[in-house]
Design a protein around this motif. Structure first.
Motif, PDB file in Angstrom:
ATOM      1  N   ALA A  14     101.742 -55.593  32.803  1.00 47.25           N
ATOM      2  CA  ALA A  14     100.466 -54.976  33.127  1.00 47.25           C
ATOM      3  C   ALA A  14     100.249 -54.054  34.235  1.00 47.25           C
ATOM      4  N   TRP A  15      99.606 -53.012  34.487  1.00 46.23           N
ATOM      5  CA  TRP A  15      99.670 -52.058  35.687  1.00 46.23           C
ATOM      6  C   TRP A  15      98.374 -51.768  36.107  1.00 46.23           C
ATOM      7  N   THR A  16      98.113 -51.960  37.248  1.00 45.76           N
ATOM      8  CA  THR A  16      97.079 -51.716  38.085  1.00 45.76           C
ATOM      9  C   THR A  16      97.302 -50.687  39.352  1.00 45.76           C
ATOM     10  N   PRO A  17      96.488 -50.056  39.669  1.00 43.26           N
ATOM     11  CA  PRO A  17      96.656 -48.924  41.037  1.00 43.26           C
ATOM     12  C   PRO A  17      96.868 -50.153  42.149  1.00 43.26           C
ATOM     13  N   ARG A  18      97.926 -49.332  43.009  1.00 41.03           N
ATOM     14  CA  ARG A  18      98.127 -50.200  44.189  1.00 41.03           C
ATOM     15  C   ARG A  18      96.856 -49.930  45.204  1.00 41.03           C
ATOM     16  N   THR A  19      96.187 -48.728  45.079  1.00 38.76           N
ATOM     17  CA  THR A  19      94.931 -48.524  45.756  1.00 38.76           C
ATOM     18  C   THR A  19      93.916 -48.084  44.996  1.00 38.76           C
ATOM     19  N   ASP A  20      92.691 -48.674  45.016  1.00 39.83           N
ATOM     20  CA  ASP A  20      91.593 -47.774  44.251  1.00 39.83           C
ATOM     21  C   ASP A  20      91.089 -46.542  44.395  1.00 39.83           C
TER      22      ASP A  20
END
Length: 379
Positions: A14-20
């Motif tokens: 699962a991937w999420t941005p390091r920074t919003d």
């Protein structure tokens, strides 16, 4: 038919941005103050200071351009129409901070306290920078595109490592954003969270190349998101808006919040330099809308509406600008004393054998020429 032993890849983690990215995105419209209700809250003294500096800057541009026609300047890149960017940048900094200008940013340099004649020395073709960068914390005017940006990041990063409360503000044009130095500077600044502010003056053209031939980005401010820093979009002809956005960006950097990329939308009213023929790539009416949005006129309209500017005060401000222009004219019409030996004085801390040999050769040639000069000829 499924093959025996066929490889079935597993799905990626699962991937999420390091920074919003949302807080980093610039507003959809350029930020502006003049002509809005917010302008009524502006400090009257700040408005007066901005107006005086803008009027002097406009006069400085016209005088310097005239000096090129008289042969007293080799080249001059006018910032007429962009004065709000220049003055806003200088006024946003504290005395301890550093300014890293490009070749067009003479007004910002002068607003930092550098002597007007010394500011033009490089463009006159005299030796070196023309002023002491350490006296007013102003780096040399940078003629190569965007090379001053990594220098600004390096200084700001070094200052933070030393514990110095210093912010660097680096100025560049829209053409400079197409250079590799722009990418490297923003990448390092964001990774190191360096206390640096980047101001892009988007005046529509990189010499003759329009912006849409340089980038397909929604705006140059959007480029900030790719590096992990905030992007701001501001009306570059609105001196109050530029000052407010840059002051906040400098404060953010000083507090440890990292760098900000500010794009100021403006227009280059005159040619790229006196050596450029803008008529070859722009129609005379192309800038009419921007001329109607003149940075000097915008501030004067606000001052007048608030009862802070009358005819006598305006005349005094313009007379002060004329005095500055006359002084600039008189001093630039004096030939600078030139010493050929300066060619060798500031190349290396310890001159090389080749340099010493060349210096000796030039001294000998000058001495021989003096011996051959007829009696009574000025030396």
């Amino acid at each position: 038919m499924e093959q025996r032993g066929a490889y079935t890849p597993t799905p990626p983690p699962a991937w999420t941005p390091r920074t919003d990215p949302a807080p980093l995105l610039p507003d959809a419209e350029p930020y502006r103050v003049l002509g809005t209700p917010a302008a009524r809250e502006a400090d009257p003294e700040l408005l007066r200071r901005l107006h005086t500096a803008l009027v002097r800057g406009r006069r400085y541009n016209t005088q310097a351009t005239a000096l090129t026609k008289q042969g007293r300047l080799a080249v001059y890149p006018s910032s007429t129409g962009q004065e709000a960017c220049e003055i806003g940048a200088a006024f946003a900094l504290e005395e301890r901070d550093w300014l890293f200008p490009s070749y067009r940013d003479t007004l910002a340099v002068i607003a930092r306290g550098v002597d007007p004649v010394e500011t033009l020395t490089l463009l006159r073709g005299d030796w070196h920078t023309g002023y002491d960068p350490y006296e007013h914390r102003v780096a040399p005017l940078s003629t190569p595109l965007a090379t001053q940006l990594p220098h600004a990041v390096g200084l700001a990063h070094a200052a933070r490592l030393k514990g110095d409360d210093v912010v660097a503000l680096a100025m560049v044009g829209d053409g400079g954003t197409s250079e590799g130095d722009f990418h490297e500077a923003l990448n390092f600044a964001a990774v190191w969270r360096s206390p640096v502010v980047f101001l892009v003056q988007n005046n529509g053209f990189a010499i003759s190349v329009p912006l849409d031939k340089q980038t397909a980005a929604p705006s140059l401010a959007h480029k900030a998101v790719g590096y992990g820093m905030r992007g701001r979009l501001v009306d570059g002809n609105d001196a109050l808006a530029v000052h407010e956005v840059l002051t906040e960006a400098v404060r953010h950097a000083r507090a440890g919040g990292g760098p900000t990329l500010v794009e100021a939308l403006t227009y280059r009213v005159e040619a790229h330099t006196n050596a450029d023929d803008a008529g070859r790539y722009r129609a005379p009416t192309d800038g009419d809308a921007w001329r109607a949005h003149d940075p000097v006129a915008l501030v004067e309209a606000e001052l007048t509406a608030r009862g802070l500017l009358d005819a006598d005060t305006l005349e005094a401000v313009r007379a002060d600008a004329e005095t500055m222009a006359a002084d600039l004219r008189a001093r630039m019409n004096q030939d600078a004393p030139l010493d050929p030996m300066d060619l060798f004085a500031h190349v290396y801390a310890e001159p090389t054998p080749q340099l010493r040999e060349q210096e000796a050769q030039l001294r000998a040639e000058i001495a021989a020429a003096a011996e051959d000069r007829p009696e009574g000829t000025p030396r």
